[in-house]
Motif scaffolding. Structure first.
Motif, PDB file in Angstrom:
ATOM      1  N   ASP A 336       0.831  -1.196   0.000  1.00  0.00           N
ATOM      2  CA  ASP A 336       0.000   0.000   0.000  1.00  0.00           C
ATOM      3  C   ASP A 336       0.876   1.262   0.000  1.00  0.00           C
ATOM      4  O   ASP A 336       2.107   1.165  -0.141  1.00  0.00           O
ATOM      5  CB  ASP A 336      -0.978  -0.001   1.185  1.00  0.00           C
ATOM      6  CG  ASP A 336      -2.342   0.532   0.765  1.00  0.00           C
ATOM      7  OD1 ASP A 336      -3.139  -0.262   0.249  1.00  0.00           O
ATOM      8  OD2 ASP A 336      -2.589   1.730   0.919  1.00  0.00           O
ATOM      9  N   THR A 337       0.237   2.408   0.188  1.00  0.00           N
ATOM     10  CA  THR A 337       1.031   3.648   0.121  1.00  0.00           C
ATOM     11  C   THR A 337       1.744   3.963   1.436  1.00  0.00           C
ATOM     12  O   THR A 337       2.547   4.887   1.488  1.00  0.00           O
ATOM     13  CB  THR A 337       0.141   4.864  -0.235  1.00  0.00           C
ATOM     14  OG1 THR A 337      -0.937   4.915   0.698  1.00  0.00           O
ATOM     15  CG2 THR A 337      -0.394   4.748  -1.642  1.00  0.00           C
ATOM     16  N   TYR A 371       4.722  -1.646  -6.254  1.00  0.00           N
ATOM     17  CA  TYR A 371       3.682  -1.044  -5.399  1.00  0.00           C
ATOM     18  C   TYR A 371       2.388  -1.844  -5.512  1.00  0.00           C
ATOM     19  O   TYR A 371       1.890  -2.080  -6.601  1.00  0.00           O
ATOM     20  CB  TYR A 371       3.479   0.423  -5.824  1.00  0.00           C
ATOM     21  CG  TYR A 371       2.173   1.066  -5.411  1.00  0.00           C
ATOM     22  CD1 TYR A 371       1.712   1.005  -4.091  1.00  0.00           C
ATOM     23  CD2 TYR A 371       1.402   1.764  -6.346  1.00  0.00           C
ATOM     24  CE1 TYR A 371       0.504   1.606  -3.733  1.00  0.00           C
ATOM     25  CE2 TYR A 371       0.198   2.369  -5.987  1.00  0.00           C
ATOM     26  CZ  TYR A 371      -0.246   2.284  -4.684  1.00  0.00           C
ATOM     27  OH  TYR A 371      -1.434   2.873  -4.335  1.00  0.00           O
ATOM     28  N   ASN A 373      -1.519  -1.837  -4.563  1.00  0.00           N
ATOM     29  CA  ASN A 373      -2.635  -1.005  -4.098  1.00  0.00           C
ATOM     30  C   ASN A 373      -3.690  -1.916  -3.477  1.00  0.00           C
ATOM     31  O   ASN A 373      -3.973  -2.991  -3.999  1.00  0.00           O
ATOM     32  CB  ASN A 373      -3.208  -0.232  -5.292  1.00  0.00           C
ATOM     33  CG  ASN A 373      -4.457   0.532  -4.934  1.00  0.00           C
ATOM     34  OD1 ASN A 373      -5.513  -0.060  -4.734  1.00  0.00           O
ATOM     35  ND2 ASN A 373      -4.354   1.833  -4.832  1.00  0.00           N
ATOM     36  N   LEU A 381      -7.171   7.160   0.315  1.00  0.00           N
ATOM     37  CA  LEU A 381      -5.860   7.414  -0.306  1.00  0.00           C
ATOM     38  C   LEU A 381      -5.087   8.467   0.486  1.00  0.00           C
ATOM     39  O   LEU A 381      -5.600   9.546   0.783  1.00  0.00           O
ATOM     40  CB  LEU A 381      -6.039   7.854  -1.763  1.00  0.00           C
ATOM     41  CG  LEU A 381      -6.579   6.771  -2.705  1.00  0.00           C
ATOM     42  CD1 LEU A 381      -6.642   7.290  -4.138  1.00  0.00           C
ATOM     43  CD2 LEU A 381      -5.742   5.492  -2.645  1.00  0.00           C
ATOM     44  N   ALA A 439       0.099   7.912  -3.325  1.00  0.00           N
ATOM     45  CA  ALA A 439      -0.112   6.875  -4.341  1.00  0.00           C
ATOM     46  C   ALA A 439       0.596   7.262  -5.639  1.00  0.00           C
ATOM     47  O   ALA A 439       1.152   6.412  -6.336  1.00  0.00           O
ATOM     48  CB  ALA A 439      -1.603   6.667  -4.586  1.00  0.00           C
ATOM     49  N   CYS A 443       3.448   5.212  -7.623  1.00  0.00           N
ATOM     50  CA  CYS A 443       3.293   4.810  -9.034  1.00  0.00           C
ATOM     51  C   CYS A 443       4.508   5.232  -9.860  1.00  0.00           C
ATOM     52  O   CYS A 443       5.051   4.451 -10.642  1.00  0.00           O
ATOM     53  CB  CYS A 443       2.052   5.458  -9.646  1.00  0.00           C
ATOM     54  SG  CYS A 443       0.527   4.696  -9.112  1.00  0.00           S
ATOM     55  N   ILE A 449       2.945  -2.022 -10.706  1.00  0.00           N
ATOM     56  CA  ILE A 449       1.845  -1.604  -9.839  1.00  0.00           C
ATOM     57  C   ILE A 449       0.800  -2.698  -9.928  1.00  0.00           C
ATOM     58  O   ILE A 449       0.393  -3.056 -11.040  1.00  0.00           O
ATOM     59  CB  ILE A 449       1.224  -0.284 -10.359  1.00  0.00           C
ATOM     60  CG1 ILE A 449       2.287   0.821 -10.416  1.00  0.00           C
ATOM     61  CG2 ILE A 449       0.025   0.131  -9.501  1.00  0.00           C
ATOM     62  CD1 ILE A 449       1.882   2.014 -11.268  1.00  0.00           C
ATOM     63  N   LEU A 460      -8.799  -0.268 -11.026  1.00  0.00           N
ATOM     64  CA  LEU A 460      -7.679   0.656 -10.811  1.00  0.00           C
ATOM     65  C   LEU A 460      -7.298   1.310 -12.134  1.00  0.00           C
ATOM     66  O   LEU A 460      -7.097   2.517 -12.216  1.00  0.00           O
ATOM     67  CB  LEU A 460      -6.456  -0.117 -10.304  1.00  0.00           C
ATOM     68  CG  LEU A 460      -6.209  -0.246  -8.824  1.00  0.00           C
ATOM     69  CD1 LEU A 460      -4.892  -0.978  -8.582  1.00  0.00           C
ATOM     70  CD2 LEU A 460      -6.193   1.107  -8.125  1.00  0.00           C
ATOM     71  N   THR A 464      -9.355   4.849 -10.567  1.00  0.00           N
ATOM     72  CA  THR A 464      -8.444   5.529  -9.634  1.00  0.00           C
ATOM     73  C   THR A 464      -7.091   5.874 -10.262  1.00  0.00           C
ATOM     74  O   THR A 464      -6.568   6.949 -10.041  1.00  0.00           O
ATOM     75  CB  THR A 464      -8.234   4.649  -8.387  1.00  0.00           C
ATOM     76  OG1 THR A 464      -9.503   4.138  -8.003  1.00  0.00           O
ATOM     77  CG2 THR A 464      -7.629   5.417  -7.246  1.00  0.00           C
TER      78      THR A 464
END
Ligand code: H2P
Length: 839
Positions: A336-337, A371, A373, A381, A439, A443, A449, A460, A464
């Protein structure tokens, strides 16, 4: 307990080593030895906790040889290593899992029995490290298990929170939070490594200076420095010698006392710095409904990320690897971020501390990170206000500006001056105040990702992260989540494990696709009979737990209908409770109604600041109170809320379920992993086309899955045409009755105000579309009830669910990460190796 016999009692040809031997006699001797020499107790004075600790140390001794050998081989071979960066690791109790993975569960059970102790009781004594909120942290734990089982060199990096996720009490139907003091009695599974402490800087300013070659570089002059102390926990793979490391960081002040302040007579001031530094890793943030930019959280994130990257650089130096090979040595995954600041931190370390130029540093950085998500919910976010960010991480902000400038130049090059697109892609959000978008940083700074289920990855790319997908489509991929069959079948459901193994051998534990072979028994009456018997015993076990913890007596022959997960509006526990109320009303209206008896079981925590989620818990308990004591209802319906859902409490739950509730609004649940644990243990799913439900349904067959509700497209279309939840209510008498009862105080002793916020929300806004999905859900539940009455059909469906869940092992997921993202190979560990290493 028998008298301690500390001298070698082995009668066999060879006397086993007390620290490594796995014979029953050796285990007993080692256990008593640890009781005496580590716990400082003899049996007459020992508590259950002492026995647990003695057993934990006995097991740890058996891990250590593997752990040290693993480190030695990785060091010697300079192996390519996965570094899994996660702010959460929800490991669950270690003891049982280690017994399974060492393959000594039965011997240890026998040893304990011979010492007149009950292994189950000792297992129950372990305080689990609750260092996570839910699915995200538990996924990290399953992945560590699979990485070790697949012999992949791995370091898990995270935070050693002193207080993990709060303990949940239920008082008067409400959730009450209590601090989780998991370290209170010591943690036998970790070893502190203060010799590998690192310094982490915060605040202050930057300045330019000339280096020895006369070139300008940037220097960061911090306002404060905190020490990071690593605490290592071995993560043993299943029946392999690989024991990887989970390295969690604790914050400490560089000096315990500020002696200057002390000498001036300010004793309290002198300890201040120590206290503030140590606050950094005090407590895990519970997942809130919306994201809140709390300074301490950004400090935590930067702290553990910086510790981790500095640790990796130390390992490179120790192995004499040039920094240019950083991305060859380490594949770093951002869970996750939360650890996304790692992108800027690696740049800073390479540029400022190791004097590398921007271009090579940036190339290394991008090749290093991947990464993952985990959510599409825009409110979740992470973004940090520039004010906070620049005061805490001034140098990182400069680096982020530079990354952004270069990135947006490339965007302009590809798409021309499309200012709308540039604004949407920018790492800085300028819409409503200025924020750093984590995020976006993740990216741009990663080479891959991924989303966590097919639908999620598709959404995604379409929503998003659409602009990023259009810019670098090749970075995007999907890796559907998985869970480890070791904890979630073998440890949680030993009876089912034995039945499956007695039919097809035990290869399925390592290769879950193999469990498919039980399909041939799906219609075999003898096998079905045993299958049913095991489910019943597992339900009896949960019925006892429910009676013990809630005082509610439930019928193990009723259909166990279970929803366990974080409490959140999108997960729709309140839709489930509307079904409970509907069933209740049906029986009340027709007291002789012949319905399939059901027990509805709920468990899960609500974030302390998430009011509606807490109100949903109160509603569940209020409905339970009315339903459970109504004599007209009897055993036909029971509603129970099991307090304090955590890994330990969840283990008996999955094996006892007939029906698994996976009823989120389509498009909202990224994947779900509870859905997998249930189906593997033979529960049938009632669910929407959301997250991994879709792939589970494809795998087990549409005829073995109860599907209902709006699709993601329907949800979007309905929203566009104007969703009017009140119309559903007005047009559906059953629904109207249920909502009116909640509103009128029927479940709240006449209090009409209590649930008003929830009722108003449902009728006016209903952001998660319960009103639209209500009737399809009720109809589908009706189908569930009917099917349950056809015993043979239900059993066949149940067996087929387990048989076809092979894909959802975390081993499969980890193989995909290894092939598609990390490009890393197994490094088997031989035990005899006499080498030394430093981890
Ligand atoms: C989250 C997602 C789940 C997903 C899990 C792991 C954040 O977990 O919402 O859909 O399965 O990550 O990828 P949770 O809701 O349980 O906290």
């Amino acid at each position: 307990i028998q008298e301690p016999q500390l001298q070698g009692q082995d009668t066999g040809m060879q006397c086993e080593d007390d620290r490594t031997g796995i014979g029953v006699e050796t285990l007993k001797r080692a256990f008593l030895d640890n009781l005496f020499y580590v716990q400082g107790k003899f049996p007459a004075l020992a508590t259950k906790h002492d026995y647990y600790m003695a057993l934990a140390y006995t097991v740890r001794d058996r891990l250590l040889q593997r752990w040290v050998n693993t480190a030695a081989i990785y060091t010697q071979e300079g192996s390519r290593t996965v570094a899994y960066l996660s702010a959460e690791f929800l490991m669950g109790p270690h003891l049982g899992n280690n017994l399974i993975n060492l393959g000594i569960y039965n011997q240890v059970q026998q040893a304990m029995t011979e010492l007149k102790l009950d292994l189950k009781e000792l297992l129950a004594k372990e305080e689990e490290p609750g260092l996570g909120n839910g699915g995200l942290g538990r996924l990290a734990a399953c992945y560590l298990d699979s990485l070790a089982s697949l012999e992949i060199p791995t370091l898990g990096y995270g935070i050693r929170y002193e207080f993990g996720i709060f303990d949940q009490l239920i008082r008067n139907g409400w959730q009450v939070e209590k601090t989780d003091k998991w370290l209170r009695y010591g943690n036998p599974w970790e070893i502190a490594r203060p010799e590998w402490a690192v310094s982490v800087k915060f605040g202050g300013r930057t300045e330019a200076h000339k280096n020895a070659q006369g070139r300008y570089r940037v220097r960061w002059i911090p306002h404060k420095v905190v020490l990071g102390i690593p605490y290592d926990t071995p993560i043993l793979g299943y029946k392999v010698n690989t024991a990887n490391t989970l390295r969690l960081w604790k914050a400490e002040a560089p000096e315990s006392f500020d002696f200057e302040a002390f000498n001036r007579g300010n004793y309290y001031g002198a300890v201040d710095q120590k206290v503030t530094s140590e606050n950094l890793t005090k407590v895990l943030y519970p997942n809130d409904e919306t994201y809140e930019g709390k300074q301490l959280r950004l400090e935590q994130q930067y702290f553990f990320v910086s510790c981790a990257l500095q640790d990796m650089l130390r390992i490179m130096l120790r192995q004499k690897l040039p920094l240019e090979q950083f991305h060859e040595k380490f594949a770093v995954q951002l869970n996750d971020t939360h650890p996304a600041i790692a992108v800027a931190e690696l740049m800073r370390l390479l540029l400022d501390e190791h004097e590398m130029d921007w271009e090579p540093a940036w190339e290394i950085t991008q090749k290093t990170f991947g990464y993952t998500n985990h959510t599409l919910l825009p409110e979740a976010l992470e973004k940090w206000s520039l004010k906070l960010f620049s005061s805490l991480l001034p140098r990182h902000l400069e680096i982020i500006y530079e990354i952004n400038w270069r990135f947006l130049e490339q965007v302009r090059h590809k798409f021309g001056t499309d200012e709308g697109r540039i604004g949407r892609l920018s790492l800085i959000d300028e819409n409503d105040g200025k924020f750093v978008r984590m995020a976006h940083l993740a990216c741009v700074g990663s080479h891959k990702i991924n989303g966590v289920a097919a639908l999620h990855s598709e959404l995604l790319q379409k929503t998003t992260l659409l602009d990023f997908y259009e810019f670098f489509p090749e970075k995007f991929t999907n890796i559907t989540n998985g869970v480890t069959p070791r904890r979630w079948i073998v440890l949680s459901n030993p009876k089912l494990t034995n039945l499956i193994t007695s039919c097809i051998g035990d290869n399925w534990i390592k290769h879950l696709e193999d469990v498919q072979r039980i399909e041939t028994y799906a219609e075999d009456p003898g096998f079905q009979q045993e299958w049913q018997q095991i489910k019943r015993e597992n339900k009896v076990n949960v019925a006892e737990i429910l009676l013990d913890r809630t005082g509610v007596k439930v019928d193990p022959d009723s259909l166990f209908d279970i929803q366990v997960k974080r409490i959140h509006q999108y997960k729709r526990q309140h839709l489930n409770i509307l079904h409970a109320i509907t069933l209740y009303n049906q029986i009340k209206q027709n007291p002789n109604l012949d319905i399939t008896p059901r027990t509805l079981i709920f468990a899960g925590k609500a974030a302390p600041g998430y009011y509606i989620a807490k109100l949903i818990i109160k509603l569940i308990n209020s409905v339970a109170e009315v339903v459970n004591k109504d004599r007209d209802i009897g055993d036909r319906l029971k509603v129970v809320f099991l307090p304090d859902y955590n890994v330990k409490n969840s283990q008996p739950i999955y094996p006892a379920a007939d029906l698994s509730e996976q009823i989120s609004t389509a498009g909202k649940e990224a994947s779900g992993t509870g859905n997998m644990k249930f189906a593997m243990n033979g529960a049938l799913t009632i669910g929407t086309l959301d997250g991994a439900n879709i792939e589970i349904r494809n795998a087990v067959g549409a005829e073995n899955f109860f599907l209902f509700g709006l699709t993601t497209e329907d949800v979007g279309a309905l929203r566009l045409t104007g969703y009017r939840p009140r119309e559903y209510y007005e047009q559906n008498p059953q629904l109207k009755q249920a909502i009116d009862q909640i509103a009128s105080g029927y479940f709240s002793h006449g209090d009409r105000s209590l649930f008003k916020p929830l009722v108003d929300l449902l009728l006016d806004k209903d952001p998660f579309m319960l009103m639209a999905d209500y009737q399809p859900y009720i109809d589908c539940q009706q189908q569930v009830s009917q099917t349950y009455r056809d015993r043979d059909r239900w059993l066949q469906m149940s067996i087929l669910n387990t048989a076809r869940m092979g894909k959802f092992s975390s081993d499969r997921a980890i193989r995909e990460y290894c092939q598609q993202i990390w490009k890393v190979q197994p490094v088997p560990v031989q035990l005899a190796a006499e080498k030394t290493g430093d981890g």
